[in-house]
Design a protein around this motif. Structure first.
Motif, PDB file in Angstrom:
ATOM      1  N   GLY A 131     -47.322  -0.504 -62.880  1.00 41.25           N
ATOM      2  CA  GLY A 131     -48.708  -0.945 -62.831  1.00 41.25           C
ATOM      3  C   GLY A 131     -49.340  -1.110 -64.194  1.00 41.25           C
ATOM      4  O   GLY A 131     -50.367  -0.491 -64.480  1.00 41.25           O
ATOM      5  N   PRO A 132     -48.762  -1.933 -65.081  1.00 39.08           N
ATOM      6  CA  PRO A 132     -49.437  -2.231 -66.349  1.00 39.08           C
ATOM      7  C   PRO A 132     -50.696  -3.044 -66.071  1.00 39.08           C
ATOM      8  O   PRO A 132     -50.824  -3.671 -65.013  1.00 39.08           O
ATOM      9  CB  PRO A 132     -48.389  -3.044 -67.122  1.00 39.08           C
ATOM     10  CG  PRO A 132     -47.562  -3.688 -66.053  1.00 39.08           C
ATOM     11  CD  PRO A 132     -47.511  -2.697 -64.918  1.00 39.08           C
ATOM     12  N   MET A 133     -51.640  -3.061 -67.028  1.00 42.45           N
ATOM     13  CA  MET A 133     -52.912  -3.709 -66.749  1.00 42.45           C
ATOM     14  C   MET A 133     -53.481  -4.446 -67.952  1.00 42.45           C
ATOM     15  O   MET A 133     -54.482  -4.043 -68.542  1.00 42.45           O
ATOM     16  CB  MET A 133     -53.936  -2.694 -66.233  1.00 42.45           C
ATOM     17  CG  MET A 133     -55.134  -3.331 -65.556  1.00 42.45           C
ATOM     18  SD  MET A 133     -56.280  -2.109 -64.836  1.00 42.45           S
ATOM     19  CE  MET A 133     -56.977  -1.361 -66.316  1.00 42.45           C
ATOM     20  N   ASN A 225     -46.082  -3.129 -56.732  1.00 49.79           N
ATOM     21  CA  ASN A 225     -45.946  -3.372 -55.299  1.00 49.79           C
ATOM     22  C   ASN A 225     -47.045  -4.336 -54.878  1.00 49.79           C
ATOM     23  O   ASN A 225     -48.136  -4.357 -55.465  1.00 49.79           O
ATOM     24  CB  ASN A 225     -46.018  -2.070 -54.497  1.00 49.79           C
ATOM     25  CG  ASN A 225     -47.245  -1.241 -54.773  1.00 49.79           C
ATOM     26  OD1 ASN A 225     -47.366  -0.637 -55.839  1.00 49.79           O
ATOM     27  ND2 ASN A 225     -48.173  -1.197 -53.823  1.00 49.79           N
ATOM     28  N   THR A 226     -46.732  -5.150 -53.895  1.00 46.24           N
ATOM     29  CA  THR A 226     -47.611  -6.275 -53.563  1.00 46.24           C
ATOM     30  C   THR A 226     -48.974  -5.841 -53.044  1.00 46.24           C
ATOM     31  O   THR A 226     -49.926  -6.617 -53.102  1.00 46.24           O
ATOM     32  CB  THR A 226     -46.944  -7.198 -52.536  1.00 46.24           C
ATOM     33  OG1 THR A 226     -46.624  -6.443 -51.353  1.00 46.24           O
ATOM     34  CG2 THR A 226     -45.661  -7.812 -53.102  1.00 46.24           C
ATOM     35  N   GLY A 227     -49.088  -4.603 -52.545  1.00 50.97           N
ATOM     36  CA  GLY A 227     -50.372  -4.120 -52.066  1.00 50.97           C
ATOM     37  C   GLY A 227     -51.180  -3.364 -53.088  1.00 50.97           C
ATOM     38  O   GLY A 227     -52.281  -2.888 -52.776  1.00 50.97           O
ATOM     39  N   ASP A 228     -50.671  -3.265 -54.312  1.00 50.99           N
ATOM     40  CA  ASP A 228     -51.393  -2.547 -55.359  1.00 50.99           C
ATOM     41  C   ASP A 228     -52.643  -3.321 -55.747  1.00 50.99           C
ATOM     42  O   ASP A 228     -52.637  -4.559 -55.793  1.00 50.99           O
ATOM     43  CB  ASP A 228     -50.486  -2.366 -56.578  1.00 50.99           C
ATOM     44  CG  ASP A 228     -51.029  -1.380 -57.590  1.00 50.99           C
ATOM     45  OD1 ASP A 228     -52.160  -0.885 -57.405  1.00 50.99           O
ATOM     46  OD2 ASP A 228     -50.315  -1.093 -58.567  1.00 50.99           O
ATOM     47  N   GLN A 229     -53.709  -2.594 -56.061  1.00 49.21           N
ATOM     48  CA  GLN A 229     -54.944  -3.238 -56.488  1.00 49.21           C
ATOM     49  C   GLN A 229     -54.760  -4.050 -57.762  1.00 49.21           C
ATOM     50  O   GLN A 229     -55.509  -5.008 -57.997  1.00 49.21           O
ATOM     51  CB  GLN A 229     -56.035  -2.189 -56.713  1.00 49.21           C
ATOM     52  CG  GLN A 229     -56.588  -1.558 -55.445  1.00 49.21           C
ATOM     53  CD  GLN A 229     -57.689  -0.571 -55.753  1.00 49.21           C
ATOM     54  OE1 GLN A 229     -57.645   0.152 -56.763  1.00 49.21           O
ATOM     55  NE2 GLN A 229     -58.681  -0.494 -54.876  1.00 49.21           N
ATOM     56  N   ILE A 230     -53.792  -3.661 -58.585  1.00 47.90           N
ATOM     57  CA  ILE A 230     -53.572  -4.392 -59.837  1.00 47.90           C
ATOM     58  C   ILE A 230     -52.203  -5.092 -59.838  1.00 47.90           C
ATOM     59  O   ILE A 230     -51.587  -5.256 -60.890  1.00 47.90           O
ATOM     60  CB  ILE A 230     -53.744  -3.476 -61.064  1.00 47.90           C
ATOM     61  CG1 ILE A 230     -52.800  -2.274 -61.014  1.00 47.90           C
ATOM     62  CG2 ILE A 230     -55.186  -3.028 -61.202  1.00 47.90           C
ATOM     63  CD1 ILE A 230     -52.812  -1.467 -62.313  1.00 47.90           C
ATOM     64  N   TYR A 231     -51.785  -5.531 -58.665  1.00 50.71           N
ATOM     65  CA  TYR A 231     -50.523  -6.278 -58.564  1.00 50.71           C
ATOM     66  C   TYR A 231     -50.562  -7.532 -59.444  1.00 50.71           C
ATOM     67  O   TYR A 231     -49.595  -7.838 -60.147  1.00 50.71           O
ATOM     68  CB  TYR A 231     -50.264  -6.654 -57.108  1.00 50.71           C
ATOM     69  CG  TYR A 231     -49.132  -7.634 -56.894  1.00 50.71           C
ATOM     70  CD1 TYR A 231     -47.824  -7.308 -57.236  1.00 50.71           C
ATOM     71  CD2 TYR A 231     -49.377  -8.894 -56.344  1.00 50.71           C
ATOM     72  CE1 TYR A 231     -46.787  -8.209 -57.040  1.00 50.71           C
ATOM     73  CE2 TYR A 231     -48.343  -9.802 -56.144  1.00 50.71           C
ATOM     74  CZ  TYR A 231     -47.053  -9.458 -56.496  1.00 50.71           C
ATOM     75  OH  TYR A 231     -46.029 -10.351 -56.299  1.00 50.71           O
ATOM     76  N   ASP A 232     -51.683  -8.261 -59.411  1.00 49.40           N
ATOM     77  CA  ASP A 232     -51.784  -9.484 -60.210  1.00 49.40           C
ATOM     78  C   ASP A 232     -51.705  -9.177 -61.701  1.00 49.40           C
ATOM     79  O   ASP A 232     -51.216 -10.015 -62.486  1.00 49.40           O
ATOM     80  CB  ASP A 232     -53.085 -10.218 -59.895  1.00 49.40           C
ATOM     81  CG  ASP A 232     -53.061 -10.889 -58.529  1.00 49.40           C
ATOM     82  OD1 ASP A 232     -51.951 -11.106 -57.991  1.00 49.40           O
ATOM     83  OD2 ASP A 232     -54.142 -11.188 -57.997  1.00 49.40           O
ATOM     84  N   HIS A 233     -52.153  -8.007 -62.114  1.00 51.13           N
ATOM     85  CA  HIS A 233     -52.064  -7.646 -63.524  1.00 51.13           C
ATOM     86  C   HIS A 233     -50.617  -7.368 -63.931  1.00 51.13           C
ATOM     87  O   HIS A 233     -50.218  -7.665 -65.066  1.00 51.13           O
ATOM     88  CB  HIS A 233     -52.939  -6.429 -63.812  1.00 51.13           C
ATOM     89  CG  HIS A 233     -54.404  -6.696 -63.644  1.00 51.13           C
ATOM     90  ND1 HIS A 233     -55.022  -6.662 -62.417  1.00 51.13           N
ATOM     91  CD2 HIS A 233     -55.361  -7.009 -64.545  1.00 51.13           C
ATOM     92  CE1 HIS A 233     -56.299  -6.948 -62.561  1.00 51.13           C
ATOM     93  NE2 HIS A 233     -56.540  -7.153 -63.844  1.00 51.13           N
TER      94      HIS A 233
END
Length: 273
Positions: A131-133, A225-233
């Motif tokens: 989960g990098p951001m 993971n595709t359901g992570d709040q920061i998946y797009d990041h």
């Protein structure tokens, strides 16, 4: 004939080392190649309860550190930056005699892991950024002008109203995927630390992962993971560093370590190998 007492499940041993702002609490289990676990903001080393024994069983010396201000670790006398949290982690590694580690960091922990790797103070042979951001300026500004003021309102209230409100937030994020007992652990981790709750996200959103990711030289996996709040990041991070390995588990949320422990460990172990 008296029945034998059932063996207790294996759990990490807990201990402290001295850090730059007091004591640093950690959990350690297993033997072999050292693996450092760094938790997300608002949690502590207990975030990895479900996977700590699984990684140890695969032949690793697994150390989960409560970063300064979180869990059982003393808090700096100021709101720490990611760089400050990394300083605390490096002090703990030095006290433990660990000069070569693999690092797994989740969300804010991934940023701290990045700084530890860039410091050159320890040899990081594998880095897993769960989960990098990397952020845009607009995203960072929105947090500090809109969300941070709300987080600063998470203060003790008569009748424990702050616990009730936060429990509702965590139950909504979990969405029925985990037992209520585990949600209670999340609640205690978030509101039972020495640092105010807002310290964690303040550090994470103030950090410029978009600038530090390009400087990493160690073998790195972007895990999401595709359901992570920061998946797009995470996808954005991979666009910045397409040379890095990339694994996306299906579904889950911010609690993927608890929701899919076997799949998470399998992805981690494959990269560590």
């Amino acid at each position: 004939m008296t029945a034998a007492t059932p063996a207790l499940p294996a759990t990490p041993r807990r201990a402290y080392v001295d850090g730059p702002w007091g004591q640093i609490h950690y959990r350690r289990m297993g033997s072999g190649r050292p693996v450092l676990l760094l938790h997300q903001a608002g949690m502590d080393g207990r975030q990895f309860d479900a996977v700590h024994p699984l990684l140890a069983a695969r032949g690793h010396d697994v150390v989960a550190i409560d970063m300064p201000g979180f869990g059982g670790s003393d808090c700096p006398p100021f709101p720490p930056r990611v760089e400050d949290l990394a300083t605390g982690v490096l002090a703990a590694l030095d006290a433990l005699g660990l000069n070569s580690v693999s690092i797994i960091g989740h969300h804010t922990g991934s940023m701290v892991g990045t700084e530890v790797a860039l410091s050159g103070a320890v040899a990081v042979d594998r880095l897993i950024l769960n989960g990098p951001m990397p952020l845009t300026d607009a995203e960072r500004d929105a947090f500090f002008t809109e969300k941070l003021p709300r987080e600063k309102q998470w203060l003790p209230q008569p009748g424990a109203g702050h616990f009730v409100a936060f429990a509702q937030v965590r139950e909504r994020l979990v969405a029925g995927t985990l037992p209520i007992e585990r949600v209670n652990s999340f609640l205690l981790q978030a509101l039972g630390a020495q640092a105010p709750f807002w310290y964690g996200h303040n550090a994470g959103f103030g950090y410029r992962h978009e600038d530090s990711l390009p400087r990493l030289e160690c073998p790195t996996l972007i895990l999401t993971n595709t359901g992570d709040q920061i998946y797009d990041h995470a996808r954005r991070a991979h666009a910045l560093r397409p040379d890095m390995a990339f694994v996306a588990l299906e579904g889950g949320g911010v609690d993927i370590v608890d929701q899919q422990p076997e799949a998470w460990v399998a992805a981690v172990a494959a990269f560590l190998a």
